[in-house]
Motif scaffolding. Structure first.
Motif, PDB file in Angstrom:
ATOM      1  N   TRP A 272     -34.775  51.639  34.178  1.00 60.97           N
ATOM      2  CA  TRP A 272     -33.976  50.928  33.186  1.00 60.97           C
ATOM      3  C   TRP A 272     -33.110  49.896  33.904  1.00 60.97           C
ATOM      4  O   TRP A 272     -32.729  50.084  35.066  1.00 60.97           O
ATOM      5  CB  TRP A 272     -33.071  51.891  32.422  1.00 60.97           C
ATOM      6  N   ALA A 273     -32.803  48.824  33.214  1.00 69.58           N
ATOM      7  CA  ALA A 273     -31.910  47.807  33.780  1.00 69.58           C
ATOM      8  C   ALA A 273     -30.588  48.451  34.175  1.00 69.58           C
ATOM      9  O   ALA A 273     -30.023  49.255  33.434  1.00 69.58           O
ATOM     10  CB  ALA A 273     -31.665  46.700  32.753  1.00 69.58           C
ATOM     11  N   GLY A 274     -30.125  48.110  35.369  1.00 71.26           N
ATOM     12  CA  GLY A 274     -28.842  48.631  35.828  1.00 71.26           C
ATOM     13  C   GLY A 274     -28.923  49.885  36.655  1.00 71.26           C
ATOM     14  O   GLY A 274     -27.924  50.325  37.226  1.00 71.26           O
ATOM     15  N   TYR A 275     -30.117  50.472  36.764  1.00 73.37           N
ATOM     16  CA  TYR A 275     -30.268  51.719  37.516  1.00 73.37           C
ATOM     17  C   TYR A 275     -30.615  51.482  38.989  1.00 73.37           C
ATOM     18  O   TYR A 275     -30.387  52.358  39.827  1.00 73.37           O
ATOM     19  CB  TYR A 275     -31.351  52.593  36.887  1.00 73.37           C
ATOM     20  N   VAL A 276     -31.198  50.312  39.299  1.00 69.65           N
ATOM     21  CA  VAL A 276     -31.609  50.017  40.676  1.00 69.65           C
ATOM     22  C   VAL A 276     -31.079  48.623  41.030  1.00 69.65           C
ATOM     23  O   VAL A 276     -31.773  47.623  40.875  1.00 69.65           O
ATOM     24  CB  VAL A 276     -33.149  50.070  40.828  1.00 69.65           C
ATOM     25  N   GLU A 277     -29.847  48.578  41.501  1.00 66.50           N
ATOM     26  CA  GLU A 277     -29.196  47.296  41.771  1.00 66.50           C
ATOM     27  C   GLU A 277     -29.133  47.022  43.278  1.00 66.50           C
ATOM     28  O   GLU A 277     -28.671  47.861  44.061  1.00 66.50           O
ATOM     29  CB  GLU A 277     -27.787  47.284  41.174  1.00 66.50           C
ATOM     30  N   ASP A 278     -29.585  45.806  43.667  1.00 66.45           N
ATOM     31  CA  ASP A 278     -29.632  45.441  45.083  1.00 66.45           C
ATOM     32  C   ASP A 278     -28.729  44.272  45.431  1.00 66.45           C
ATOM     33  O   ASP A 278     -28.860  43.657  46.498  1.00 66.45           O
ATOM     34  CB  ASP A 278     -31.068  45.110  45.490  1.00 66.45           C
ATOM     35  N   GLY A 279     -27.804  43.935  44.523  1.00 61.47           N
ATOM     36  CA  GLY A 279     -26.889  42.839  44.780  1.00 61.47           C
ATOM     37  C   GLY A 279     -27.352  41.509  44.244  1.00 61.47           C
ATOM     38  O   GLY A 279     -26.594  40.529  44.251  1.00 61.47           O
ATOM     39  N   SER A 280     -28.582  41.428  43.750  1.00 58.90           N
ATOM     40  CA  SER A 280     -29.081  40.145  43.263  1.00 58.90           C
ATOM     41  C   SER A 280     -28.470  39.766  41.927  1.00 58.90           C
ATOM     42  O   SER A 280     -28.323  38.581  41.615  1.00 58.90           O
ATOM     43  CB  SER A 280     -30.610  40.177  43.152  1.00 58.90           C
TER      44      SER A 280
END
Length: 400
Positions: free
Chosen positions: A60-68
């Motif tokens: 889901w959006a927001g679950y895997v954030e890499d700073g981008s």
């Protein structure tokens, strides 16, 4: 309180999981109604070796954030640096999309919601998870372990990501006295006809079932996701009756906030993070967990049965529920973390208090979203229950 920028972003992101359905059923029950539900025999990983160099995730959006998306929001880079596993993420917008993507065999793990998890298990798409290989699993709240949406007959099929409840929100200048019951949105005599709002998804049928559990005990509903013909029809009839009260069904958080700010909606279902944002935008709203209880969600990270990179997948599952990473994602997204130690790591010292992370009494009233299946999840074996396909058909009929 005035929400932070991340909280506002979280409100936008909460929609993704909510639209797909979240985790859940009655808190405190392991999986009593799964007799007769026999998933394919697939073995769990027995040891975690050296990472394969990458891991492919459906999330889901927001679950895997890499700073981008936000340079300040990044729990992926530390994972990559520590493990050597490069993270590749496919953001999905619905649970159906997640299921279809996982069937391709191209992905290693998925943040499955409750209306997808049992489908993935039954289809042999995901494998049991060996929790002894995931050190941080020990610190996951007991209230989220061995539940019908993340296990089958005591066998774990994933690790809990976080949780939240679906609340009753109202305008304090219009709805008086302050409501403590869902009757304000279900009673045909509700004075707020035309200004009631309801969540736009078949899983909302469970909200009606929760209300009927309390108000019509003769129906014998024990689990809002385990409805036989009579119980299901009662819930559908209640929602058809409610249709006359509803001014708008919502699935877009921005539209719900705007409707409450303008007064087009004055009472209806919501999430805590949306309450926070609405209050931050000066909307005169409050929210409560009604006396009848409420539905809610708990998403689960699951590993593909034929994961191309199983070692990296297991390393990711351990990382995403580690105290720091779990705190970051829970705060950014707007939910209670799954790891008890995460509460010591949040930037907002009151985050876990706001989202009731440690309050099991609170969550004992929450019926987490779970995929309805023919095998009744309340343990009955003498009847068949309505499955999610039938819920979907009924929802179309309810809305007209």
């Amino acid at each position: 309180m005035r929400p932070t920028g991340s909280a506002i972003a979280a409100a936008a992101l909460v929609l993704a999981t909510a639209c797909g359905g979240g985790g859940g059923t009655t808190t405190g029950s392991a999986a009593p109604g799964q007799s007769g539900f026999a998933p394919p025999k697939i073995g769990a990983l027995q040891s975690v070796g050296t990472g394969e160099g990458q891991v492919n995730l459906v999330a889901w959006a927001g679950y895997v954030e890499d700073g981008s998306n936000d340079p300040k929001v990044d729990w992926v880079t530390p994972f990559e640096q520590a493990t050597g596993c490069q993270v590749n993420t496919k953001v999905a917008g619905t649970s159906d999309e997640m299921v279809n993507l996982m069937k391709t065999g191209e992905y290693d793990a998925v943040s499955a919601s409750g209306d997808a998890s049992l489908r993935l298990i039954a289809g042999g798409t995901v494998a049991p998870v060996n929790t002894s290989l995931i050190p941080n699993y020990t610190d996951v709240f007991d209230g989220l372990k061995s539940k019908p949406w993340n296990s089958v007959n005591g066998v774990a099929y994933g690790v809990p990501h976080g949780r939240g409840a679906n609340l009753l929100m109202w305008r304090t200048d219009t709805v008086k006295p302050a409501p403590d019951s869902w009757s304000v949105v279900f009673d045909p005599a509700s004075p707020y006809k035309g200004k009631v709002t309801a969540y736009d998804s078949p899983i909302y049928i469970a909200d009606a079932a929760v209300y009927l559990m309390a108000t019509k005990p003769d129906l014998g509903i024990k689990n809002p996701y385990a409805l036989d013909d009579k119980q299901f029809q009662a819930a559908v009839d209640l929602l058809k009756q409610q249709r006359q009260l509803v001014g708008e069904y919502w699935s877009d958080y921005t539209k719900e906030i705007q409707a409450f700010k303008s007064g087009d909606s004055v009472v209806g279902t919501t999430w805590q993070v949306i309450v926070n944002v609405a209050q931050g935008e000066k909307a005169p709203v409050q929210a409560t967990l009604p006396k009848e209880g409420a539905t809610g969600w708990s998403d689960t990270w699951m590993v593909a049965a034929k994961a191309p990179h199983p070692n990296c997948a297991y390393k990711w599952l351990d990382h995403i529920i580690s105290p720091k990473a779990n705190a970051q994602v829970a705060e950014y997204f707007g939910e209670a973390p799954s790891n008890a130690k995460a509460c010591q790591e949040t930037a907002d010292a009151k985050h876990c208090e706001t989202f009731h992370a440690t309050d099991e009494t609170y969550f004992s009233k929450v019926y987490y979203w779970t995929t309805p299946i023919p095998q009744c999840l309340d343990g009955r074996t003498d009847v068949k229950c309505k499955d999610y396909a039938e819920w979907t058909r009924a929802w179309t009929e309810i809305k007209g």
